[in-house]
Motif scaffolding. Structure first.
Motif, PDB file in Angstrom:
ATOM      1  N   PHE A 147      34.869 -84.236 -47.268  1.00 52.04           N
ATOM      2  CA  PHE A 147      34.757 -84.255 -45.812  1.00 52.04           C
ATOM      3  C   PHE A 147      36.127 -84.181 -45.149  1.00 52.04           C
ATOM      4  CE2 PHE A 147      31.085 -86.447 -47.552  1.00 52.04           C
ATOM      5  CZ  PHE A 147      30.029 -85.813 -46.893  1.00 52.04           C
TER       6      PHE A 147
ATOM      7  N   GLU B   8      27.584 -89.499 -41.297  1.00 50.93           N
ATOM      8  CA  GLU B   8      28.390 -88.274 -41.281  1.00 50.93           C
ATOM      9  C   GLU B   8      28.737 -87.875 -39.851  1.00 50.93           C
ATOM     10  OE1 GLU B   8      28.324 -83.690 -43.060  1.00 50.93           O
ATOM     11  OE2 GLU B   8      26.784 -85.134 -43.659  1.00 50.93           O
TER      12      GLU B   8
ATOM     13  N   GLU C 179      32.582 -87.471 -38.565  1.00 50.30           N
ATOM     14  CA  GLU C 179      33.023 -86.206 -37.966  1.00 50.30           C
ATOM     15  C   GLU C 179      33.595 -86.414 -36.574  1.00 50.30           C
ATOM     16  OE1 GLU C 179      29.718 -83.531 -38.081  1.00 50.30           O
ATOM     17  OE2 GLU C 179      30.141 -82.852 -40.121  1.00 50.30           O
TER      18      GLU C 179
END
Length: 348
Positions: free
Chosen positions: A190, A155, A159
């Motif tokens: 996301f 993640e 990001e």
């Protein structure tokens, strides 16, 4: 870096009228005045034009008298963080990029640095490894899902890339891959698009690329799924394209100090001493930029690591280059690496 910077290039023989037209059409808010060899002479903004008109110039006057020749410039190697600091300190919104011979090779726009434009390039993450060195942490959890600062390693990578304008992700999965697919899904939660490459057996850090069904049309990024860094992936890709490379490997400077004094000899004669010398070399940082034609060097479903792919490309005469990294970087391969990453609380 602005993708439209070339439209702002004008020769010194241009008139003020031509510069005004160019500023209106490009919306760059700056014109880059170059000589016949493409070297930067200076810049012109709306303010330079207005000051020239106040001095009595007209629209047909040559721009030579209003070119600002002391413009700030930066080199391609300067980091985006340093560029941003320079622009904010000097309150400028455009900053030309020039090489060592002062040829214009790009243009930074403050708005684009603060809010990177969307990139169509694919971002591929190799997340199929077993993470054997991290056992027992990875006994029931794939390494890319191990938490660092409260969220999975994978993640963090997504990001960071998303912040640089990437939205199309491909994740190569193998060991406990269903857990990664269950967690990230199609990426919609996301704010990105995620598809998956499913390895029936481990194919190495490059081999999984042979399973891509739809070959990318533009250069793409590949990163190992256990690498945490503050690198700007967009700058990395721009560097790759600017140098006309087929494949680019990110590297870090590794220093190792010999624990003993080294005696230099010639035959049996002593010719000198080096007291605990420091040896320096570049090591693979696990992040790559590749052109679509590199995939032709992979055999379907055959194991291949990235150094092997780069060797094949070299042997075939393709240009392969390195991208020297200075940004914080952690390869989460061992338990102490995982502990170190968590101690840094998400700042790498």
């Amino acid at each position: 870096m602005s993708i439209a910077w070339k439209s702002g290039l004008l020769p010194l023989k241009s008139s003020i009228q031509e510069v005004i037209k160019n500023l209106d059409e490009t919306t760059l808010q700056i014109a880059l005045i170059i000589d016949p060899d493409g070297k930067l002479i200076g810049t012109i903004t709306d303010g330079d034009i207005r000051r020239g008109l106040l001095r009595g110039l007209d629209l047909n006057s040559p721009v030579e008298t209003i070119v600002y020749k002391d413009s700030l410039v930066v080199t391609p190697e300067m980091s985006r963080d340093m560029v941003l600091q320079l622009m904010q300190t000097n309150r400028i919104h455009q900053l030309p990029i020039v090489d060592e011979k002062r040829h214009v090779v790009g243009l930074y726009l403050l708005d684009e640095i603060l809010s990177p434009s969307s990139r169509e390039n694919s971002f591929i993450i190799m997340a199929g490894g077993r993470g054997t060195r991290l056992m027992p942490h990875t006994e029931n959890c794939p390494k890319p899902l191990l938490p660092v600062a409260g969220k999975p390693i994978l993640e963090h990578i997504i990001e960071r890339a998303k912040a640089d304008g990437f939205s199309n992700f491909i994740i190569a999965i193998h060991y406990l891959g269903h857990m990664i697919e269950d967690f990230f899904g199609d990426g919609s939660k996301f704010g990105v698009n995620i598809s998956y490459i499913k390895e029936e057996e481990a194919l190495g850090t490059a081999g999984a690329l042979s399973l891509i069904k739809e070959i990318p049309k533009v250069p793409f990024i590949v990163t190992n799924g256990d690498v945490l860094t503050d690198i700007h992936y967009g700058d990395f890709l721009d560097f790759h394209e600017r140098h006309g490379a087929t494949a680019t490997m990110s590297v870090r400077l590794h220093e190792w100090q010999h624990p003993f004094g080294v005696v230099r000899t010639k035959g049996v004669d002593i010719v000198g001493f080096d007291e605990k010398p420091v040896y320096r070399s570049h090591v693979n940082a696990g992040i790559y930029a590749l052109n679509p034609d590199t995939l032709e060097k992979l055999l379907p479903k055959k194991h291949c690591d990235m150094p092997t792919l780069f060797t094949r490309l070299n042997s075939a005469g393709f240009r392969t280059i390195v991208y020297p990294m200075h940004e914080p970087w952690i390869d989460v391969g061992r338990p102490d690496d995982l502990e170190k990453a968590n101690l840094q609380d998400g700042s790498f």
